[in-house]
Motif scaffolding. Structure first.
Motif, mmCIF file in Angstrom:
data_model
loop_
_atom_site.group_PDB
_atom_site.id
_atom_site.type_symbol
_atom_site.label_atom_id
_atom_site.label_comp_id
_atom_site.label_asym_id
_atom_site.label_seq_id
_atom_site.Cartn_x
_atom_site.Cartn_y
_atom_site.Cartn_z
ATOM 1 N N GLN A 1 -24.087 17.726 -15.128
ATOM 2 C CA GLN A 1 -22.834 16.994 -15.241
ATOM 3 C C GLN A 1 -21.894 17.669 -16.237
ATOM 4 O OE1 GLN A 1 -21.810 13.934 -13.487
ATOM 5 N NE2 GLN A 1 -19.960 14.938 -14.253
ATOM 6 N N THR B 1 -14.469 29.833 -19.041
ATOM 7 C CA THR B 1 -13.835 28.712 -18.346
ATOM 8 C C THR B 1 -12.496 28.313 -18.951
ATOM 9 O OG1 THR B 1 -15.090 27.174 -19.742
ATOM 10 C CG2 THR B 1 -16.057 27.755 -17.611
ATOM 11 N N PHE C 1 -5.143 23.239 -14.591
ATOM 12 C CA PHE C 1 -6.115 22.416 -15.304
ATOM 13 C C PHE C 1 -5.522 21.869 -16.593
ATOM 14 C CE2 PHE C 1 -9.135 25.318 -13.041
ATOM 15 C CZ PHE C 1 -9.626 24.341 -12.188
ATOM 16 N N LYS D 1 -16.310 22.967 -15.579
ATOM 17 C CA LYS D 1 -15.772 23.766 -14.479
ATOM 18 C C LYS D 1 -14.511 23.146 -13.883
ATOM 19 C CE LYS D 1 -17.110 25.627 -9.950
ATOM 20 N NZ LYS D 1 -18.213 25.707 -8.953
ATOM 21 N N THR D 2 -14.489 21.819 -13.748
ATOM 22 C CA THR D 2 -13.386 21.168 -13.041
ATOM 23 C C THR D 2 -12.257 20.696 -13.948
ATOM 24 O OG1 THR D 2 -14.575 19.048 -13.127
ATOM 25 C CG2 THR D 2 -14.866 20.413 -11.155
ATOM 26 N N THR D 3 -12.568 20.409 -15.216
ATOM 27 C CA THR D 3 -11.532 19.873 -16.107
ATOM 28 C C THR D 3 -11.232 20.782 -17.288
ATOM 29 O OG1 THR D 3 -13.011 18.649 -17.608
ATOM 30 C CG2 THR D 3 -12.359 17.543 -15.561
ATOM 31 N N GLN E 1 -21.826 20.857 -17.046
ATOM 32 C CA GLN E 1 -21.329 22.097 -16.445
ATOM 33 C C GLN E 1 -20.258 21.816 -15.397
ATOM 34 O OE1 GLN E 1 -25.009 23.795 -15.099
ATOM 35 N NE2 GLN E 1 -25.620 24.488 -17.151
ATOM 36 N N GLU E 2 -20.450 20.759 -14.615
ATOM 37 C CA GLU E 2 -19.463 20.412 -13.597
ATOM 38 C C GLU E 2 -18.143 19.983 -14.230
ATOM 39 O OE1 GLU E 2 -17.728 19.825 -9.922
ATOM 40 O OE2 GLU E 2 -19.602 20.842 -10.444
ATOM 41 N N ASP E 3 -18.224 19.186 -15.301
ATOM 42 C CA ASP E 3 -16.998 18.738 -15.987
ATOM 43 C C ASP E 3 -16.232 19.913 -16.575
ATOM 44 O OD1 ASP E 3 -17.281 16.051 -15.396
ATOM 45 O OD2 ASP E 3 -18.434 15.617 -17.216
ATOM 46 N N THR F 1 -8.792 27.676 -19.743
ATOM 47 C CA THR F 1 -7.555 27.700 -18.966
ATOM 48 C C THR F 1 -6.333 27.538 -19.866
ATOM 49 O OG1 THR F 1 -7.764 25.327 -18.574
ATOM 50 C CG2 THR F 1 -8.693 26.790 -16.913
#
Length: 336
Positions: free
Chosen positions: A317, A120, A22, A323-325, A319-321, A122
């Motif tokens: 949105q 979260t 990430f 999680k993914t970025t 939370q998704e960002d 990284t």
């Protein structure tokens, strides 16, 4: 004696040793702002809102509007929350955080809302050297949430009610400044989504460059912060980080993302952060004024900068960002 601090060093060290795929959250250097001059946030006396002199009330409303537009932050005095109540709340907060770490993570205190660090994260740049209880207002009256901390329940209920009253007062002024009815917040903001966050920033032995709380904006209408005198709060002003000087008599107010969208960018939701302290722990309490999840957020003027969205959609949105970025994108996701 059992340790009350979370295992920050282990988690932070693991992030140093094990980079992931990430992207890291980019931050300005130097992060800690050593030598940074403290600035005095705009200071507003709320007594003027109740003044019989209409001119003084109008001037106070305009000062709130100006600070919300130019700074995204301001301080309020004569806010109606007594120093005695703040002191009682702080005593109970300190007692709570002195609980052994294992107890905080397993005993289900305050709706099982205990959090520490950044799950979260990284990279070290995404790690927050802090711990918190993140309490929905709907749970504050629940006696089962407090376990053995009976004295915490009553003062938390009283403190949350006082902060809620103040938040709605300020939101009403901000809405009036936009030409909206101030009662709109009575209709869309309730205890199901507003919350209180008790924060502790333990001393950090590594470096003064560690974040107590990573740079972010708030995903609400507005936030009211009650902090101690340790300092560490910084905000972005004119593309530079500036340190906010603590004022023992004032509460800090900042605009959230929803008011920026609602005001069509007249009010600014400003990026802010907290820096860790090597020698002194820091405590703060934040109240977040949020709408119900199905509330529609729409700009008050046209042409609108943002598309319409619900608070629930916005939260999902974000939370998704994260999680993914690894970081929050926020309002730019909703630009037209």
């Amino acid at each position: 004696m059992l340790q009350s601090n979370p295992p920050f060093l282990q988690h932070y060290g693991a992030l140093l040793r094990h980079p992931t795929e990430f992207p890291a959250l980019e931050c300005d250097e130097p992060k800690n702002g050593v030598g940074m001059e403290e600035c005095q946030l705009p200071l507003i006396d709320l007594n003027d809102l109740n003044c019989e002199n209409k001119r003084e009330r109008v001037a106070c409303c305009r000062a709130i509007r100006r600070a919300s537009s130019e700074w995204g932050f301001f301080q309020v005095v004569n806010h109606g929350i007594s120093p005695e109540l703040i002191q009682r709340m702080r005593r109970e907060q300190v007692k709570l955080f002195q609980t052994p770490f294992e107890s905080k993570t397993t005993c289900g205190l305050l709706n099982n809302s205990y959090r520490w660090g950044t799950p979260t994260a990284t990279s070290p740049k995404q790690f927050s050297w802090s711990e918190a209880f993140h309490i929905p207002l709907s749970q504050i009256s629940e006696g089962t949430c407090y376990g053995e901390y009976n004295s915490l329940r009553e003062v938390t209920k009283e403190f949350a009610a006082a902060m809620s009253k103040l938040a709605r007062l300020l939101a009403g002024v901000l809405a009036e400044n936009l030409g909206n009815q101030k009662s709109v917040f009575e209709d869309i903001c309730d205890e199901s989504t507003c919350f209180l966050r008790l924060n502790r920033y333990p001393t950090c032995p590594i470096s003064p460059e560690i974040f107590g709380l990573v740079p972010h904006t708030d995903s609400d209408f507005l936030t009211i912060l009650c902090q101690d005198q340790v300092g560490g709060l910084q905000l972005m002003k004119d593309s530079q980080w500036v340190a906010a000087k603590p004022n023992k008599d004032a509460l800090v107010v900042n605009i959230g993302d929803l008011f920026q969208a609602w005001s069509n960018n007249l009010y600014k939701s400003v990026e802010h952060r907290v820096m860790a302290n090597r020698t002194t722990e820091r405590y703060s309490i934040a109240y977040f004024l949020c709408p119900s999840y199905d509330s529609l957020i729409a700009s008050c003027t046209e042409p609108s900068i943002y598309r319409k969205f619900t608070f629930g959609e916005y939260r999902s949105q974000v939370q998704e960002d994260v999680k993914t970025t690894g970081y929050k994108v926020g309002l730019p996701r909703f630009l037209l």
